[in-house]
Write a protein that holds these residues in place. Sequence first.
Motif, short mmCIF file in Angstrom:
data_model
loop_
_atom_site.label_atom_id
_atom_site.label_comp_id
_atom_site.label_asym_id
_atom_site.label_seq_id
_atom_site.Cartn_x
_atom_site.Cartn_y
_atom_site.Cartn_z
N PRO A 210 -6.58 3.55 -9.04
CA PRO A 210 -5.41 2.85 -9.78
C PRO A 210 -5.60 3.47 -11.31
O PRO A 210 -6.69 4.03 -11.74
N SER A 211 -4.57 3.24 -11.97
CA SER A 211 -4.26 3.85 -13.37
C SER A 211 -5.15 3.17 -14.31
O SER A 211 -5.43 1.83 -14.14
N ARG A 212 -5.88 3.76 -15.52
CA ARG A 212 -6.41 3.04 -16.54
C ARG A 212 -5.80 3.77 -17.87
O ARG A 212 -6.56 4.38 -18.26
N PRO A 213 -4.53 3.43 -18.10
CA PRO A 213 -4.23 4.04 -19.20
C PRO A 213 -5.03 3.65 -20.62
O PRO A 213 -5.40 2.31 -20.59
N PRO A 214 -5.27 4.32 -21.62
CA PRO A 214 -4.82 5.64 -21.61
C PRO A 214 -5.73 6.68 -21.25
O PRO A 214 -5.59 7.80 -21.36
N VAL A 215 -6.85 6.21 -20.17
CA VAL A 215 -7.85 7.24 -19.84
C VAL A 215 -7.04 7.99 -18.73
O VAL A 215 -7.06 9.50 -18.68
N THR A 219 0.72 8.63 -11.03
CA THR A 219 2.10 8.62 -10.66
C THR A 219 2.43 8.02 -9.54
O THR A 219 1.55 8.01 -8.49
N THR A 220 3.78 7.57 -9.18
CA THR A 220 4.31 7.00 -7.97
C THR A 220 3.96 8.16 -6.69
O THR A 220 3.37 7.86 -5.74
N GLY A 221 4.44 9.36 -7.19
CA GLY A 221 4.28 10.46 -6.19
C GLY A 221 2.91 10.64 -5.78
O GLY A 221 2.62 11.15 -4.58
N GLU A 222 2.03 10.82 -6.87
CA GLU A 222 0.48 11.01 -6.63
C GLU A 222 -0.01 9.76 -5.61
O GLU A 222 -0.72 10.28 -4.60
N ARG A 223 0.30 8.63 -5.80
CA ARG A 223 -0.12 7.53 -4.94
C ARG A 223 0.33 7.59 -3.69
O ARG A 223 -0.27 7.49 -2.42
N LEU A 224 1.59 8.07 -3.42
CA LEU A 224 2.14 8.08 -2.02
C LEU A 224 1.68 9.23 -1.02
O LEU A 224 1.51 9.12 -0.21
N PRO A 228 -2.49 8.90 3.06
CA PRO A 228 -2.95 9.11 4.41
C PRO A 228 -4.46 9.40 4.11
O PRO A 228 -5.25 9.02 4.87
N ALA A 229 -4.87 9.95 3.06
CA ALA A 229 -6.27 10.36 2.71
C ALA A 229 -6.96 8.71 2.58
O ALA A 229 -8.36 8.81 2.80
N GLY A 230 -6.42 7.79 2.31
CA GLY A 230 -7.19 6.38 2.05
C GLY A 230 -7.84 5.99 3.54
O GLY A 230 -8.53 4.95 3.51
#
Length: 306
Positions: A210-215, A219-224, A228-230
């Motif tokens: 999950p995102s942790r801004p500003p760390v 992106t949505t594309g990255e999540r999608l 499968p790797a999950g």
Amino acid sequence: MSWDVKHLPRADGKTFLVTGGNAGIGYFVAEQLAGTGATVILGSRDPVKAEAAQASIRARVPGARVGHVRLDLSSPRTEPLDIERLDAVVYNAGVLLDRPPRRLTEEGTELMFATNHLGHFALTWWLAPLLAAAPAGRVVTTGSFTAKSESLGLDDLQNERDYRPKRAYARSKLAQMLFGFELDRRLRAVGSTTMSVVTHPGGALDSLTPSRPPVRVRTTGERLRGLPAGLLLQSKEAAAWPAVRAVLDPAVRGGQLWGPRVFGIRGLPVLEPVRGQLADVELAARLWTASRELTGLDPSLAFSPA
């Protein structure tokens, strides 16, 4: 006892140090520990990144007690810690190089071995008085499941022959884990109240994290793409669970190995058997001697009664 990763025991009044706590798995270790009410210190060589991590933790953990100490494990130089005791340190920081050439530190030591193993070996010497001042200090060393399939050649610890980055990384993590087990044996031998525990995070991907801004922002594309790797791997948030349990669980004992439940790759943190090279007491003792010669320090002596 049952262990709930979402409902951790309180640790008010305790102080924890997480090396590499400004990013990756180390960040999530720090965030989860901060949620217990403890004071969490991020060990990082980059003050800007450390400040970003502190801002993110404070945004998610109201009232979080979080600070930073400048720390470069490739050439251990740490600022003084203005604390009376240290209840636990998590040795999480590490370097993974993707390709040759072989890189050296300022002192001429191979970079991954120096950072991942020797830096933490030496840091233990400096932290010993603070850990010994705690009623039951803990040293938690984060290894890697890749280390289990590697071998450690004491005649080529710095990978001067046939350098391959991924293998050199796995060997450095194996050295870290052997150090963690040997440290506990030496702590027991001198009657120290501090114990040493070894963990590994399994397999973790940024795309599942999950995102942790500003760390970091996923992106949505990255999540999608990562879905499968999950089925096989996990997020870096989940990968932090073994180290967090090793710090907090009163049932944890020195010399243990904790990792993810499902094939050692993903899932809830559980106790694992110590096998193979990890259980090689003679190898660990010889590595300790070699590390002492390279650093000029012997951490176990720092815990010995005066």
